[in-house]
Scaffold this active site. Structure first.
Site, PDB file in Angstrom:
ATOM      1  N   ARG A  55      81.484 -13.518  46.986  1.00 43.13           N
ATOM      2  CA  ARG A  55      80.318 -13.891  47.790  1.00 43.13           C
ATOM      3  C   ARG A  55      79.060 -13.706  46.962  1.00 43.13           C
ATOM      4  O   ARG A  55      78.777 -12.623  46.467  1.00 43.13           O
ATOM      5  CB  ARG A  55      80.235 -13.050  49.070  1.00 43.13           C
ATOM      6  CG  ARG A  55      78.972 -13.347  49.874  1.00 43.13           C
ATOM      7  CD  ARG A  55      79.026 -12.747  51.259  1.00 43.13           C
ATOM      8  NE  ARG A  55      79.979 -13.453  52.105  1.00 43.13           N
ATOM      9  CZ  ARG A  55      79.724 -14.615  52.690  1.00 43.13           C
ATOM     10  NH1 ARG A  55      78.571 -15.203  52.520  1.00 43.13           N
ATOM     11  NH2 ARG A  55      80.625 -15.199  53.452  1.00 43.13           N
ATOM     12  N   SER A  69      70.737  -2.743  62.951  1.00 43.96           N
ATOM     13  CA  SER A  69      71.854  -2.063  63.600  1.00 43.96           C
ATOM     14  C   SER A  69      72.132  -0.722  62.934  1.00 43.96           C
ATOM     15  O   SER A  69      72.411   0.283  63.602  1.00 43.96           O
ATOM     16  CB  SER A  69      73.098  -2.950  63.552  1.00 43.96           C
ATOM     17  OG  SER A  69      74.234  -2.270  64.040  1.00 43.96           O
ATOM     18  N   GLY A  96      82.491  -4.040  51.130  1.00 41.45           N
ATOM     19  CA  GLY A  96      81.359  -3.538  51.906  1.00 41.45           C
ATOM     20  C   GLY A  96      79.999  -3.730  51.266  1.00 41.45           C
ATOM     21  O   GLY A  96      79.057  -2.987  51.575  1.00 41.45           O
ATOM     22  N   GLU A  97      79.847  -4.735  50.394  1.00 38.83           N
ATOM     23  CA  GLU A  97      78.551  -4.914  49.726  1.00 38.83           C
ATOM     24  C   GLU A  97      77.432  -5.231  50.713  1.00 38.83           C
ATOM     25  O   GLU A  97      76.293  -4.793  50.545  1.00 38.83           O
ATOM     26  CB  GLU A  97      78.632  -6.009  48.657  1.00 38.83           C
ATOM     27  CG  GLU A  97      77.323  -6.163  47.880  1.00 38.83           C
ATOM     28  CD  GLU A  97      77.429  -7.115  46.697  1.00 38.83           C
ATOM     29  OE1 GLU A  97      76.372  -7.587  46.237  1.00 38.83           O
ATOM     30  OE2 GLU A  97      78.554  -7.390  46.243  1.00 38.83           O
ATOM     31  N   ARG A  98      77.750  -6.000  51.765  1.00 46.20           N
ATOM     32  CA  ARG A  98      76.718  -6.308  52.763  1.00 46.20           C
ATOM     33  C   ARG A  98      76.185  -5.027  53.406  1.00 46.20           C
ATOM     34  O   ARG A  98      74.988  -4.863  53.598  1.00 46.20           O
ATOM     35  CB  ARG A  98      77.263  -7.235  53.857  1.00 46.20           C
ATOM     36  CG  ARG A  98      77.414  -8.687  53.443  1.00 46.20           C
ATOM     37  CD  ARG A  98      77.958  -9.541  54.577  1.00 46.20           C
ATOM     38  NE  ARG A  98      77.011  -9.664  55.667  1.00 46.20           N
ATOM     39  CZ  ARG A  98      77.152  -9.113  56.863  1.00 46.20           C
ATOM     40  NH1 ARG A  98      78.193  -8.346  57.143  1.00 46.20           N
ATOM     41  NH2 ARG A  98      76.251  -9.306  57.798  1.00 46.20           N
ATOM     42  N   GLU A 130      88.593  -9.707  52.174  1.00 48.82           N
ATOM     43  CA  GLU A 130      87.611  -9.138  53.107  1.00 48.82           C
ATOM     44  C   GLU A 130      86.592 -10.197  53.516  1.00 48.82           C
ATOM     45  O   GLU A 130      86.237 -10.335  54.677  1.00 48.82           O
ATOM     46  CB  GLU A 130      86.890  -7.939  52.476  1.00 48.82           C
ATOM     47  CG  GLU A 130      86.035  -7.210  53.498  1.00 48.82           C
ATOM     48  CD  GLU A 130      84.819  -6.534  52.884  1.00 48.82           C
ATOM     49  OE1 GLU A 130      84.292  -5.624  53.529  1.00 48.82           O
ATOM     50  OE2 GLU A 130      84.368  -6.930  51.798  1.00 48.82           O
ATOM     51  N   ASN A 131      86.121 -10.950  52.535  1.00 47.61           N
ATOM     52  CA  ASN A 131      85.120 -11.970  52.838  1.00 47.61           C
ATOM     53  C   ASN A 131      85.692 -13.103  53.668  1.00 47.61           C
ATOM     54  O   ASN A 131      85.074 -13.569  54.623  1.00 47.61           O
ATOM     55  CB  ASN A 131      84.533 -12.525  51.534  1.00 47.61           C
ATOM     56  CG  ASN A 131      83.475 -11.616  50.953  1.00 47.61           C
ATOM     57  OD1 ASN A 131      82.515 -11.265  51.615  1.00 47.61           O
ATOM     58  ND2 ASN A 131      83.670 -11.198  49.723  1.00 47.61           N
ATOM     59  N   ARG A 134      86.304 -11.685  57.247  1.00 50.93           N
ATOM     60  CA  ARG A 134      85.219 -11.086  58.014  1.00 50.93           C
ATOM     61  C   ARG A 134      83.908 -11.831  57.948  1.00 50.93           C
ATOM     62  O   ARG A 134      83.113 -11.753  58.853  1.00 50.93           O
ATOM     63  CB  ARG A 134      84.988  -9.648  57.529  1.00 50.93           C
ATOM     64  CG  ARG A 134      86.224  -8.791  57.642  1.00 50.93           C
ATOM     65  CD  ARG A 134      85.927  -7.372  57.252  1.00 50.93           C
ATOM     66  NE  ARG A 134      87.166  -6.594  57.251  1.00 50.93           N
ATOM     67  CZ  ARG A 134      87.226  -5.292  57.134  1.00 50.93           C
ATOM     68  NH1 ARG A 134      86.120  -4.609  57.012  1.00 50.93           N
ATOM     69  NH2 ARG A 134      88.377  -4.673  57.141  1.00 50.93           N
ATOM     70  N   ALA A 135      83.607 -12.496  56.858  1.00 51.58           N
ATOM     71  CA  ALA A 135      82.279 -13.079  56.712  1.00 51.58           C
ATOM     72  C   ALA A 135      82.301 -14.568  56.425  1.00 51.58           C
ATOM     73  O   ALA A 135      81.264 -15.158  56.196  1.00 51.58           O
ATOM     74  CB  ALA A 135      81.504 -12.350  55.593  1.00 51.58           C
TER      75      ALA A 135
END
Length: 303
Positions: A55, A69, A96-98, A130-131, A134-135
């Site tokens: 990403r 949040s 978990g970079e975001r 993960e990306n 999840r994203a």
């Protein structure tokens, strides 16, 4: 850096084992079950992003929302990290970079993490999965991730399809998109073109020109396919096929035509919120009537 001696050994422990760390019991953690086993706090400045992270785009609005949040509830799900080297006290993000970026926006000094030992192959596998899960990577990012797994670690499309739970055709079609010129890939990254649009352009002689035409006119995938089948026709001279209007649009045109006594066309741009309203008058008297109606109409819609 982490041990590289097994980089070309295939997909190693398997994604089910690797993703057990990433797919930690988030639901129970969010419900207030306390800290996850193995979790610890690490200063944000000791953590660096993974340079091979598939990403590349982190929209500012998404990060701002996540930061808001985090300010209220903290980082609910820990980052997965690994030691940058055995002699260093710095770490590289596996997943978990975001959250790491948003935590900095929220001015957190420490973030919850789980430290694991992974090879470079496993880090890239986890980053891609993960990306994707999840994203939602854009098509170019997803294709680039698969390309990295094949070029750097020797995996085949068949092996990736089996392990990642994707069809081989899905992976092959995505990777074909990387053959397109950079300008077309930018349209894909920005969401101005879909994978379907891009696939139709791969075999054309002038993909950039056609892509510009598709974006400018909001053409559907089917219209793009028809356009791509006429490679000898210059894009500027292509007669665009009319887009079939839905029943609501046709009904609106009928109501406006009946009320004004003039033919009205509503041309909505596909996939967007803008468009054109065309009113056809037969003579100057009708034009005068139309001008009178429009100038007497309050801009705020009040009577």
């Amino acid at each position: 850096m982490a041990n590289k001696k097994h980089e070309r050994r295939g997909l190693g422990r398997g994604l089910s084992a690797l993703m057990s760390d990433v797919a930690i019991d988030t639901a129970s953690h969010q419900a207030g079950s306390g800290r996850i086993r193995g979790e610890q706090l690490i200063p944000v400045e000791k953590i660096t992003p993974n340079p091979d992270q598939p990403r590349r785009d982190f929209p500012k609005q998404d990060l701002d929302d996540l930061a808001a949040s985090i300010r209220e509830k903290g980082v609910i799900q820990p980052l997965i990290i690994r030691k940058y080297s055995t002699s260093s006290d710095t770490y590289e993000i596996v997943a978990g970079e975001r959250r790491w970026r948003a935590a900095q926006l929220a001015q957190l000094h420490e973030v919850p993490v789980i430290i694991r030992e992974y090879t470079n192959t496993e880090v890239l596998e986890i980053a891609i999965i993960e990306n994707i899960q999840r994203a939602d990577l854009n098509p170019v990012e997803e294709a680039s991730g698969y390309q990295q797994l094949m070029d750097r670690f020797g995996h085949t499309q068949e092996k990736l399809a089996t392990t990642l739970g994707k069809s081989r055709s899905h992976i092959a079609n995505l990777m074909r998109l990387l053959q397109l010129p950079e300008e077309v890939l930018v349209f894909l990254r920005d969401g101005k073109l879909t994978s379907g649009h891009a696939r139709a352009l791969i075999t054309t002689e002038n993909p950039v020109e056609l892509a510009r035409l598709v974006v400018k006119n909001g053409l559907s995938v089917r219209e793009t396919e028809r356009l791509a089948k006429a490679p000898k026709v210059k894009p500027a001279k292509v007669k665009l096929l009319p887009v079939e209007k839905d029943a609501d649009t046709k009904a609106l045109e009928g109501d406006l035509t009946a009320n004004l006594g003039m033919k009205v066309s509503v041309n909505h741009t596909s996939g967007k919120e803008n468009g054109k309203l065309i009113i056809n008058y037969k003579n100057l008297d009708q034009l005068d009537d139309l001008c009178r109606i429009l100038t007497a109409m309050p801009l705020d819609g009040s009577k």
